[in-house]
Write a protein that holds these residues in place. Structure first.
Motif, PDB file in Angstrom:
ATOM      1  N   THR A 220       0.830  -1.193   0.000  1.00 42.53           N
ATOM      2  CA  THR A 220       0.000   0.000   0.000  1.00 42.53           C
ATOM      3  C   THR A 220       0.868   1.247   0.000  1.00 42.53           C
ATOM      4  OG1 THR A 220      -1.743   1.196   1.166  1.00 42.53           O
ATOM      5  CG2 THR A 220      -0.170  -0.019   2.519  1.00 42.53           C
ATOM      6  N   ILE A 221       0.419   2.280  -0.708  1.00 39.53           N
ATOM      7  CA  ILE A 221       1.117   3.559  -0.730  1.00 39.53           C
ATOM      8  C   ILE A 221       0.381   4.608   0.087  1.00 39.53           C
ATOM      9  CG2 ILE A 221       2.227   3.128  -2.948  1.00 39.53           C
ATOM     10  CD1 ILE A 221       0.076   5.001  -4.202  1.00 39.53           C
ATOM     11  N   SER A 222      -0.581   4.191   0.890  1.00 38.67           N
ATOM     12  CA  SER A 222      -1.454   5.126   1.581  1.00 38.67           C
ATOM     13  C   SER A 222      -0.755   5.969   2.637  1.00 38.67           C
ATOM     14  CB  SER A 222      -2.632   4.382   2.219  1.00 38.67           C
ATOM     15  OG  SER A 222      -2.177   3.459   3.191  1.00 38.67           O
ATOM     16  N   THR A 223       0.427   5.558   3.086  1.00 43.03           N
ATOM     17  CA  THR A 223       1.164   6.318   4.092  1.00 43.03           C
ATOM     18  C   THR A 223       2.335   7.100   3.499  1.00 43.03           C
ATOM     19  OG1 THR A 223       2.609   4.447   4.661  1.00 43.03           O
ATOM     20  CG2 THR A 223       0.543   4.679   5.896  1.00 43.03           C
ATOM     21  N   TYR A 224       2.477   7.098   2.179  1.00 44.37           N
ATOM     22  CA  TYR A 224       3.625   7.736   1.551  1.00 44.37           C
ATOM     23  C   TYR A 224       3.226   8.968   0.763  1.00 44.37           C
ATOM     24  CZ  TYR A 224       5.130   2.847   2.056  1.00 44.37           C
ATOM     25  OH  TYR A 224       5.392   1.586   2.528  1.00 44.37           O
ATOM     26  N   PRO A 225       4.049  10.029   0.823  1.00 44.25           N
ATOM     27  CA  PRO A 225       3.862  11.099  -0.155  1.00 44.25           C
ATOM     28  C   PRO A 225       4.230  10.581  -1.537  1.00 44.25           C
ATOM     29  CG  PRO A 225       5.892  11.433   1.065  1.00 44.25           C
ATOM     30  CD  PRO A 225       5.183  10.274   1.719  1.00 44.25           C
ATOM     31  N   MET A 226       3.559  11.087  -2.547  1.00 41.73           N
ATOM     32  CA  MET A 226       3.793  10.656  -3.911  1.00 41.73           C
ATOM     33  C   MET A 226       4.178  11.849  -4.774  1.00 41.73           C
ATOM     34  SD  MET A 226       3.358   7.359  -3.916  1.00 41.73           S
ATOM     35  CE  MET A 226       3.138   6.966  -5.652  1.00 41.73           C
TER      36      MET A 226
END
Length: 117
Positions: free
Chosen positions: A28-34
């Motif tokens: 999951t990328i939900s906790t990362y800035p993109m």
């Protein structure tokens, strides 16, 4: 550790719009800035947009401010770049980027955007 796949690029007339997608898998990328970056032929890769993990805040390079909008749907593990009022100088390969704590940065393969005059 995370795979990123961009899509939505293509050929568009100046003044037109495109929406790019960056689909993440592996974690999951939900906790990362993109981030979105782009690279035109013969030029350095440049930052164009970033978004916080929750999607509550974003920032843009001056060259695209007011024309592009970054967004995310964490339920779909996807980040978007809405591009409006496109100019020929926007022609580039567009890349999605994630930074995973303790792992580093991960890049997608890129998608080509070509804007004709």
């Amino acid at each position: 550790q995370v795979q990123l796949v961009e899509s939505g690029g293509g050929l568009v007339q100046a003044g037109g719009s495109l929406r790019l997608s960056c689909a993440a898998s592996g974690r999951t990328i939900s906790t990362y800035p993109m981030f979105w970056h782009r690279q035109a032929p013969g030029k350095e890769r440049e930052f164009i947009a970033t978004i916080t993990s929750s999607g509550s805040s974003s920032a843009y390079a001056d060259s695209v401010k007011g024309r592009f909008a970054i967004s995310r749907d964490n339920a779909k593990n996807t980040v978007y770049l809405q591009m409006n009022y496109l100019k020929p100088e926007d022609t580039a390969v567009y890349y999605c980027r994630a930074v995973v704590p303790g792992k580093g940065a991960f890049w997608g393969q890129g998608t080509q955007v070509t804007v004709s005059s």
